[in-house]
Motif scaffolding. Sequence first.
Motif, PDB file in Angstrom:
ATOM      1  N   GLU A  50       0.832  -1.212   0.000  1.00  0.00           N
ATOM      2  CA  GLU A  50       0.000   0.000   0.000  1.00  0.00           C
ATOM      3  C   GLU A  50       0.867   1.263   0.000  1.00  0.00           C
ATOM      4  O   GLU A  50       0.542   2.251  -0.671  1.00  0.00           O
ATOM      5  CB  GLU A  50      -0.940   0.012   1.219  1.00  0.00           C
ATOM      6  CG  GLU A  50      -2.023  -1.046   1.200  1.00  0.00           C
ATOM      7  CD  GLU A  50      -1.520  -2.457   1.486  1.00  0.00           C
ATOM      8  OE1 GLU A  50      -0.421  -2.588   2.086  1.00  0.00           O
ATOM      9  OE2 GLU A  50      -2.207  -3.423   1.102  1.00  0.00           O
ATOM     10  N   THR A  51       1.962   1.225   0.771  1.00  0.00           N
ATOM     11  CA  THR A  51       2.844   2.397   0.823  1.00  0.00           C
ATOM     12  C   THR A  51       3.511   2.625  -0.538  1.00  0.00           C
ATOM     13  O   THR A  51       3.589   3.767  -1.025  1.00  0.00           O
ATOM     14  CB  THR A  51       3.938   2.195   1.906  1.00  0.00           C
ATOM     15  OG1 THR A  51       3.275   1.945   3.132  1.00  0.00           O
ATOM     16  CG2 THR A  51       4.839   3.400   2.039  1.00  0.00           C
ATOM     17  N   ILE A  52       3.968   1.545  -1.143  1.00  0.00           N
ATOM     18  CA  ILE A  52       4.606   1.688  -2.464  1.00  0.00           C
ATOM     19  C   ILE A  52       3.581   2.208  -3.474  1.00  0.00           C
ATOM     20  O   ILE A  52       3.869   3.094  -4.285  1.00  0.00           O
ATOM     21  CB  ILE A  52       5.179   0.325  -2.946  1.00  0.00           C
ATOM     22  CG1 ILE A  52       6.222  -0.191  -1.965  1.00  0.00           C
ATOM     23  CG2 ILE A  52       5.772   0.460  -4.358  1.00  0.00           C
ATOM     24  CD1 ILE A  52       7.422   0.693  -1.774  1.00  0.00           C
ATOM     25  N   PHE A  53       2.368   1.676  -3.402  1.00  0.00           N
ATOM     26  CA  PHE A  53       1.339   2.107  -4.359  1.00  0.00           C
ATOM     27  C   PHE A  53       1.028   3.589  -4.190  1.00  0.00           C
ATOM     28  O   PHE A  53       0.812   4.307  -5.163  1.00  0.00           O
ATOM     29  CB  PHE A  53       0.078   1.261  -4.185  1.00  0.00           C
ATOM     30  CG  PHE A  53      -0.984   1.568  -5.200  1.00  0.00           C
ATOM     31  CD1 PHE A  53      -0.713   1.502  -6.555  1.00  0.00           C
ATOM     32  CD2 PHE A  53      -2.261   1.944  -4.801  1.00  0.00           C
ATOM     33  CE1 PHE A  53      -1.686   1.792  -7.508  1.00  0.00           C
ATOM     34  CE2 PHE A  53      -3.238   2.240  -5.744  1.00  0.00           C
ATOM     35  CZ  PHE A  53      -2.947   2.165  -7.098  1.00  0.00           C
ATOM     36  N   GLN A  83       2.803 -10.115  -5.494  1.00  0.00           N
ATOM     37  CA  GLN A  83       1.474 -10.207  -6.110  1.00  0.00           C
ATOM     38  C   GLN A  83       0.523  -9.150  -5.567  1.00  0.00           C
ATOM     39  O   GLN A  83      -0.274  -8.574  -6.313  1.00  0.00           O
ATOM     40  CB  GLN A  83       0.889 -11.612  -5.918  1.00  0.00           C
ATOM     41  CG  GLN A  83       1.463 -12.641  -6.869  1.00  0.00           C
ATOM     42  CD  GLN A  83       1.249 -12.257  -8.342  1.00  0.00           C
ATOM     43  OE1 GLN A  83       0.220 -11.719  -8.719  1.00  0.00           O
ATOM     44  NE2 GLN A  83       2.237 -12.531  -9.173  1.00  0.00           N
ATOM     45  N   GLN A  84       0.601  -8.887  -4.265  1.00  0.00           N
ATOM     46  CA  GLN A  84      -0.264  -7.833  -3.691  1.00  0.00           C
ATOM     47  C   GLN A  84       0.037  -6.495  -4.345  1.00  0.00           C
ATOM     48  O   GLN A  84      -0.867  -5.731  -4.685  1.00  0.00           O
ATOM     49  CB  GLN A  84      -0.032  -7.724  -2.177  1.00  0.00           C
ATOM     50  CG  GLN A  84      -0.622  -8.889  -1.393  1.00  0.00           C
ATOM     51  CD  GLN A  84      -0.068  -8.960   0.036  1.00  0.00           C
ATOM     52  OE1 GLN A  84       0.571  -8.037   0.519  1.00  0.00           O
ATOM     53  NE2 GLN A  84      -0.322 -10.065   0.696  1.00  0.00           N
ATOM     54  N   LEU A  85       1.315  -6.223  -4.558  1.00  0.00           N
ATOM     55  CA  LEU A  85       1.696  -4.956  -5.175  1.00  0.00           C
ATOM     56  C   LEU A  85       1.265  -4.909  -6.643  1.00  0.00           C
ATOM     57  O   LEU A  85       0.707  -3.912  -7.103  1.00  0.00           O
ATOM     58  CB  LEU A  85       3.215  -4.762  -5.058  1.00  0.00           C
ATOM     59  CG  LEU A  85       3.773  -3.512  -5.735  1.00  0.00           C
ATOM     60  CD1 LEU A  85       3.198  -2.242  -5.091  1.00  0.00           C
ATOM     61  CD2 LEU A  85       5.296  -3.478  -5.663  1.00  0.00           C
ATOM     62  N   LEU A  86       1.491  -5.993  -7.378  1.00  0.00           N
ATOM     63  CA  LEU A  86       1.158  -5.989  -8.808  1.00  0.00           C
ATOM     64  C   LEU A  86      -0.335  -5.765  -9.023  1.00  0.00           C
ATOM     65  O   LEU A  86      -0.741  -5.062  -9.946  1.00  0.00           O
ATOM     66  CB  LEU A  86       1.598  -7.299  -9.481  1.00  0.00           C
ATOM     67  CG  LEU A  86       3.099  -7.606  -9.457  1.00  0.00           C
ATOM     68  CD1 LEU A  86       3.403  -8.839 -10.309  1.00  0.00           C
ATOM     69  CD2 LEU A  86       3.928  -6.431  -9.933  1.00  0.00           C
ATOM     70  N   LEU A  87      -1.146  -6.362  -8.157  1.00  0.00           N
ATOM     71  CA  LEU A  87      -2.601  -6.165  -8.274  1.00  0.00           C
ATOM     72  C   LEU A  87      -2.972  -4.700  -8.161  1.00  0.00           C
ATOM     73  O   LEU A  87      -3.850  -4.208  -8.873  1.00  0.00           O
ATOM     74  CB  LEU A  87      -3.317  -6.952  -7.170  1.00  0.00           C
ATOM     75  CG  LEU A  87      -3.782  -8.351  -7.533  1.00  0.00           C
ATOM     76  CD1 LEU A  87      -4.378  -9.027  -6.304  1.00  0.00           C
ATOM     77  CD2 LEU A  87      -4.814  -8.303  -8.665  1.00  0.00           C
ATOM     78  N   LEU A  88      -2.291  -3.991  -7.273  1.00  0.00           N
ATOM     79  CA  LEU A  88      -2.542  -2.548  -7.124  1.00  0.00           C
ATOM     80  C   LEU A  88      -2.026  -1.780  -8.339  1.00  0.00           C
ATOM     81  O   LEU A  88      -2.718  -0.920  -8.893  1.00  0.00           O
ATOM     82  CB  LEU A  88      -1.864  -2.016  -5.854  1.00  0.00           C
ATOM     83  CG  LEU A  88      -2.370  -2.577  -4.525  1.00  0.00           C
ATOM     84  CD1 LEU A  88      -1.457  -2.157  -3.373  1.00  0.00           C
ATOM     85  CD2 LEU A  88      -3.793  -2.098  -4.260  1.00  0.00           C
ATOM     86  N   LEU A  89      -0.824  -2.113  -8.775  1.00  0.00           N
ATOM     87  CA  LEU A  89      -0.209  -1.377  -9.890  1.00  0.00           C
ATOM     88  C   LEU A  89      -1.024  -1.509 -11.167  1.00  0.00           C
ATOM     89  O   LEU A  89      -1.058  -0.593 -11.996  1.00  0.00           O
ATOM     90  CB  LEU A  89       1.217  -1.881 -10.141  1.00  0.00           C
ATOM     91  CG  LEU A  89       2.237  -1.682  -9.015  1.00  0.00           C
ATOM     92  CD1 LEU A  89       3.596  -2.236  -9.438  1.00  0.00           C
ATOM     93  CD2 LEU A  89       2.371  -0.216  -8.624  1.00  0.00           C
ATOM     94  N   LYS A  90      -1.680  -2.640 -11.338  1.00  0.00           N
ATOM     95  CA  LYS A  90      -2.448  -2.871 -12.565  1.00  0.00           C
ATOM     96  C   LYS A  90      -3.540  -1.838 -12.787  1.00  0.00           C
ATOM     97  O   LYS A  90      -4.010  -1.645 -13.899  1.00  0.00           O
ATOM     98  CB  LYS A  90      -3.074  -4.271 -12.535  1.00  0.00           C
ATOM     99  CG  LYS A  90      -2.130  -5.336 -13.023  1.00  0.00           C
ATOM    100  CD  LYS A  90      -2.784  -6.671 -13.096  1.00  0.00           C
ATOM    101  CE  LYS A  90      -3.391  -6.891 -14.463  1.00  0.00           C
ATOM    102  NZ  LYS A  90      -3.837  -8.276 -14.659  1.00  0.00           N
ATOM    103  N   ASP A  91      -3.958  -1.181 -11.727  1.00  0.00           N
ATOM    104  CA  ASP A  91      -4.940  -0.097 -11.859  1.00  0.00           C
ATOM    105  C   ASP A  91      -4.375   1.054 -12.680  1.00  0.00           C
ATOM    106  O   ASP A  91      -5.124   1.845 -13.250  1.00  0.00           O
ATOM    107  CB  ASP A  91      -5.292   0.468 -10.469  1.00  0.00           C
ATOM    108  CG  ASP A  91      -6.511  -0.218  -9.911  1.00  0.00           C
ATOM    109  OD1 ASP A  91      -7.067  -1.082 -10.610  1.00  0.00           O
ATOM    110  OD2 ASP A  91      -6.890   0.116  -8.775  1.00  0.00           O
TER     111      ASP A  91
END
Length: 182
Positions: A50-53, A83-91
């Motif tokens: 979440e912080t990176i996103f 995977q948690q990060l990639l799911l966010l980045l895909k937005d």
Amino acid sequence: MYVARILYPVEVLGPGKRVGIWFCGCPRRCKGCSNPELWEFQERYKTSPETIFKLVQDIAKDNPIDGFTVTGGDPMYQPKELQQLLLLLKDISDDIIVYTGYHKKELEPYMLDNISVLIDGEYIEELNDNSLLRGSSNQNIIILDEKQKGRYEYYLQRETNRIQNFFVVDGVVSVGIHRPDF
Ligand code: SF4
């Protein structure tokens, strides 16, 4: 999760202006690795997807983001967090390159989710042939997302390997695939 570095615009590790994200932690210790400072899992780099996103969202407010390049270190040593990060980045963009020292066949299927291009295999300094995107000729550039196939085939034919230097608070970060004598 452990992430040491975020840079923008990275223009030498994939098409367009990308956000580069460097995980820290890699026990593989390939000879000639260009990022040995990222081998250890350092507490000062502990963070969350979440912080990176949120940092990426701040970049996206004023800048075009054509894709993400996630490297390290080796992001596959933190597969769930990745995977948690990639799911966010895909937005923001679903053009996501991920580097790993593992071979694709060694990874569990879920680890490949949300990745458009995987660059796999350990770095072998003697096989560094100054190529675009991959550090040594044993590594594979695997286009997992069919939608990205044409774009990447064009990119790989047209571009040549380049280096990009970023001036940061504590020095210079040199990004790209460096020659062994760098
Ligand atoms: S897998 Fe990549 S980050 Fe890890 S030691 Fe090898 S070159 Fe360096």
